[in-house]
Design an enzyme around this catalytic site. Structure first.
Site, PDB file in Angstrom:
ATOM      1  N   CYS A   1       9.245  17.647  -2.796  1.00  0.00           N
ATOM      2  CA  CYS A   1      10.432  17.818  -2.092  1.00  0.00           C
ATOM      3  C   CYS A   1       9.585  16.788  -0.843  1.00  0.00           C
ATOM      4  O   CYS A   1      10.273  16.259  -0.096  1.00  0.00           O
ATOM      5  CB  CYS A   1      11.282  18.543  -1.955  1.00  0.00           C
ATOM      6  SG  CYS A   1      11.797  19.183  -3.657  1.00  0.00           S
TER       7      CYS A   1
ATOM      8  N   CYS B   1       1.188  -0.745   0.411  1.00  0.00           N
ATOM      9  CA  CYS B   1      -0.010   0.118   0.295  1.00  0.00           C
ATOM     10  C   CYS B   1       0.563   0.859  -0.310  1.00  0.00           C
ATOM     11  O   CYS B   1       1.577   1.111   1.127  1.00  0.00           O
ATOM     12  CB  CYS B   1      -0.723  -0.737   1.270  1.00  0.00           C
ATOM     13  SG  CYS B   1      -1.881   1.942   1.757  1.00  0.00           S
TER      14      CYS B   1
ATOM     15  N   CYS C   1      -0.145   3.219   3.161  1.00  0.00           N
ATOM     16  CA  CYS C   1       1.216   2.992   4.452  1.00  0.00           C
ATOM     17  C   CYS C   1       2.708   3.573   4.036  1.00  0.00           C
ATOM     18  O   CYS C   1       3.244   3.667   5.304  1.00  0.00           O
ATOM     19  CB  CYS C   1       0.946   1.528   4.185  1.00  0.00           C
ATOM     20  SG  CYS C   1      -0.897   0.851   4.145  1.00  0.00           S
TER      21      CYS C   1
END
Length: 371
Positions: free
Chosen positions: A186, A64, A67
């Site tokens: 970034c 995921c 995650c």
């Protein structure tokens, strides 16, 4: 000869201490490798959660993307609450432990739930997925007052004063991120890049660095930087730099560094089974393994000649081959089995990362003498 009697008064404290140590060993939560978050399973979930401490649990899947993005924030949270007595931070791999995730109504990843002390009725967390927001939530729900831990950065910060001395060092391979503080991409890359630096923090020949290109425009222009983030690799043999055009997940970066720098790390910073191995010495180790003792001395001499040709970390690893070959000549082939078992026991203990590296490399080299 009379056998001395041991007083029951002396043995009782010993038994009590042993019982306490065993109780602590079995009661202590299982922390996941490389982080400060308790890894729960189908068999341990209800032994830990709903007991005498509140628990924040992340239900996740390894594949995921959300995650992966949460991981460094959640690990920072875990590090901060690791010593808290009334709450703990945990996670469940729903690919591995589907029944637990199904039981608690998990249908998407990551799902974060709070389980109060003494209860298996969760409260779903709906706030921001930052360490700061999660810490505030846990402190409110758990009645704690824990401050977020400050985790030192492993990324080398570059500027005009140190850029050339670090990046142009012919003895090191350098990956540089040219970034701007206001750049969204970034900001997304930052926790991944920090994790990458942590993976290679023990490798002296590898440097993960960044430069605020918005602040130091002259340096950015010198290296042709026109967008952010721009990643450039400065290997030992090319200090003009080359563009990094690969993926921006941790797996992508680790694969790139391992291939370019000859390192052997996984995404948790642990050495792989290939670490310390040298192809030419592996071949001689196989030859050594099948030879009689007289012939083995000749092969050892060939190994020593080969090691003289090596440099850097390879020369250091080559000496491990020599030391093992000499031990086998002195103690017999049983040495490899006994030493491997000893190293495995040591690796199960709490040891420093540098010592773990040393033991893993020796174990890897031993495997070439025993297969």
């Amino acid at each position: 000869m009379a056998i001395p009697r041991i007083s029951p008064r002396k043995t009782l404290p010993l038994f009590a201490a042993l019982a306490l140590a065993l109780a602590w060993a079995f009661a202590a939560p299982a922390f996941a490798d490389g982080d400060d978050v308790v890894a729960l399973t189908e068999s341990t979930f209800e032994k830990e959660v709903g007991q005498d401490r509140g628990a924040l649990v992340e239900f996740y899947a390894p594949w995921c993307g959300h995650c992966k993005k949460l991981a460094p924030e959640y690990e920072k949270l875990g590090a901060s609450f690791k010593k808290a007595k009334s709450v703990f931070i945990a996670k469940v791999d729903c690919d591995e432990h589907k029944s637990v995730c199904s039981k608690y109504g998990v249908s998407g990843y990551p799902t974060i739930q709070w389980f109060p002390k003494g209860s298996l009725e969760p409260k779903k967390y709906e706030g921001q997925r930052s360490a700061e927001a999660l810490a505030e939530f846990v402190n409110t729900e758990g009645g704690t007052n824990v401050k977020l831990a400050t985790i030192p950065s492993s990324v080398v910060v570059l500027g005009p004063d140190n850029f050339d001395s670090i990046v142009l060092d012919e003895n090191k391979d350098i990956l540089v991120e040219f970034y701007a503080p206001w750049c969204g991409h970034c900001k997304h890359l930052a926790p991944i890049y920090e994790k990458l630096a942590s993976v290679y923090k023990l490798d002296d020949g590898v440097v993960i660095a960044n430069l605020d290109a918005d602040k130091h425009k002259d340096l950015a222009e010198k290296y042709g930087v026109s967008g952010y983030p721009t990643l450039k690799f400065f290997p030992k043999g090319n200090k003009a730099g080359e563009d990094y055009d690969g993926g921006r997940e941790l797996d992508d970066f680790v694969k790139f560094i391992n291939e370019k720098c000859g390192t052997s790390r996984d995404t948790k910073g642990q050495l792989t089974s290939e670490a310390g191995r040298i192809a030419s010495l592996d071949a001689l180790a196989k030859e050594f393994l099948g030879a009689a003792n007289d012939k083995r001395k000749e092969i050892l001499s060939n190994m020593e000649e080969e090691v003289v040709k090596l440099s850097g970390s390879a020369a250091k690893h080559g000496k491990v081959y020599i030391a093992i070959a000499k031990k086998i000549l002195d103690k017999g082939h049983d040495y490899t089995k006994k030493e491997t078992e000893r190293l495995e026991r040591m690796l199960e203990k709490s040891i420093s990362p540098s010592k773990a590296d040393e033991f893993i490399i020796k174990k890897n080299v031993l495997s070439t003498f025993s297969s």
